[in-house]
Design a protein around this motif. Sequence first.
Motif, short mmCIF file in Angstrom:
data_model
loop_
_atom_site.label_atom_id
_atom_site.label_comp_id
_atom_site.label_asym_id
_atom_site.label_seq_id
_atom_site.Cartn_x
_atom_site.Cartn_y
_atom_site.Cartn_z
N TRP A 125 64.35 16.16 62.76
CA TRP A 125 62.90 16.15 62.89
C TRP A 125 62.37 14.89 62.19
O TRP A 125 63.08 14.26 61.41
N ARG A 126 61.13 14.56 62.50
CA ARG A 126 60.47 13.46 61.81
C ARG A 126 59.44 14.03 60.84
O ARG A 126 59.14 15.22 60.87
N THR A 127 58.94 13.17 59.96
CA THR A 127 57.99 13.61 58.94
C THR A 127 56.62 13.03 59.21
O THR A 127 56.46 11.82 59.34
N ALA A 128 55.62 13.91 59.30
CA ALA A 128 54.24 13.49 59.47
C ALA A 128 53.46 13.80 58.21
O ALA A 128 53.77 14.73 57.47
N ALA A 129 52.42 13.01 57.98
CA ALA A 129 51.45 13.28 56.92
C ALA A 129 50.08 13.36 57.57
O ALA A 129 49.76 12.57 58.47
N ARG A 130 49.27 14.32 57.14
CA ARG A 130 47.99 14.52 57.82
C ARG A 130 46.94 15.01 56.84
O ARG A 130 47.24 15.74 55.89
N VAL A 131 45.70 14.61 57.07
CA VAL A 131 44.57 15.11 56.31
C VAL A 131 43.41 15.30 57.28
O VAL A 131 43.23 14.51 58.22
N TYR A 132 42.64 16.36 57.09
CA TYR A 132 41.50 16.65 57.94
C TYR A 132 40.24 16.06 57.31
O TYR A 132 39.96 16.25 56.12
N LEU A 133 39.46 15.36 58.13
CA LEU A 133 38.24 14.69 57.70
C LEU A 133 37.02 15.43 58.24
O LEU A 133 37.15 16.27 59.15
N PRO A 134 35.83 15.15 57.72
CA PRO A 134 34.62 15.81 58.24
C PRO A 134 34.39 15.50 59.72
O PRO A 134 34.95 14.55 60.27
N HIS A 135 33.57 16.33 60.35
CA HIS A 135 33.17 16.15 61.75
C HIS A 135 34.38 16.21 62.68
O HIS A 135 34.48 15.44 63.65
N ASN A 136 35.33 17.10 62.39
CA ASN A 136 36.50 17.34 63.22
C ASN A 136 37.44 16.13 63.32
O ASN A 136 38.26 16.05 64.23
N GLY A 137 37.34 15.23 62.37
CA GLY A 137 38.26 14.09 62.35
C GLY A 137 39.51 14.41 61.56
O GLY A 137 39.56 15.37 60.80
N GLN A 138 40.51 13.59 61.77
CA GLN A 138 41.72 13.73 61.00
C GLN A 138 42.52 12.43 61.06
O GLN A 138 42.33 11.60 61.95
N ASP A 139 43.40 12.24 60.10
CA ASP A 139 44.30 11.10 60.09
C ASP A 139 45.72 11.62 60.01
O ASP A 139 46.05 12.43 59.14
N ALA A 140 46.57 11.21 60.94
CA ALA A 140 47.97 11.63 60.97
C ALA A 140 48.86 10.41 61.07
O ALA A 140 48.63 9.53 61.90
N ASP A 141 49.86 10.34 60.22
CA ASP A 141 50.77 9.20 60.17
C ASP A 141 52.21 9.66 60.27
O ASP A 141 52.58 10.70 59.71
N ASP A 142 53.04 8.88 60.97
CA ASP A 142 54.48 9.08 60.96
C ASP A 142 55.04 8.29 59.78
O ASP A 142 54.82 7.09 59.67
N LYS A 143 55.78 8.96 58.90
CA LYS A 143 56.28 8.30 57.69
C LYS A 143 57.70 7.73 57.85
O LYS A 143 58.30 7.27 56.87
#
Length: 255
Positions: A125-143
């Motif tokens: 599997w791969r590893t993702a990092a994610r955080v949810y932002l206001p207004h239904n936004g989010q940031d997701a990165d492949d590490k």
Amino acid sequence: MWRAALAGGAVAAFTSVTAVPAGAAEGGVAFSRVSVNGGKPIVVGVKEEVEVHATFRMTTTLKYKSGPMVFPYRGTLSNMDTMHSAVIGSDCKVVDRAKGICDFEEWLYIDPRYIDFGNEDAGTWRTAARVYLPHNGQDADDKNLPLQLKRATRVTVNASPEPVAKGRTITVTGRVTRANWDTHTYQGYAGRTVSLQFKAAGASSYTTVKKSTSSRTGGLKTTVKATVPGTWRWTYYGNSTSGAKSSAGDYVAVR
């Protein structure tokens, strides 16, 4: 503390911006120092929920709606399958408040009894990092951090006769089985190369004496000469989808 509920097969919206400064992440969030399970494979049996420890650093001056997390995934960041039944994470441990740098600790749980969990999930599997932002936004990165998810193995041993006269033959048997995530049982693991190991009385470590191949039912059997008293065990070193495991030791007195 924050808790993220079941997210298997969830879809993540990947937020991007143009002209991203060097070293910055898409969406204005950067993740670094990611460690999952200490870099070791995640080995899962057939019933027990497995707890996986993780740590990471997040850098952002943006406000975020819910706690950041790291987790195994397959697919793409915009259409991913995830591997966790729940995640519990710490609050921010401030490293640099002005720059928005926080360290986090996380406990990720994998439950083999979950309905969508099966043998096909073993492997890389791969590893993702994610955080949810206001207004239904989010940031997701492949590490760029591979994770190995493996089916647990079990190994048994029996050495006989006990005790035995010096120079006589000892028969060592056993069985290697592997977790079947589809049936939630351990089944014989055929065709495996398993090492027979011996630790002489008073010694601190085992030495490999010979190797044997498991039968179609996972059975192991071989013979050795008795020279000194000590403990015998079988060790299976695993593969890309199966965890490593040693049996308990069986002590044989030599007279």
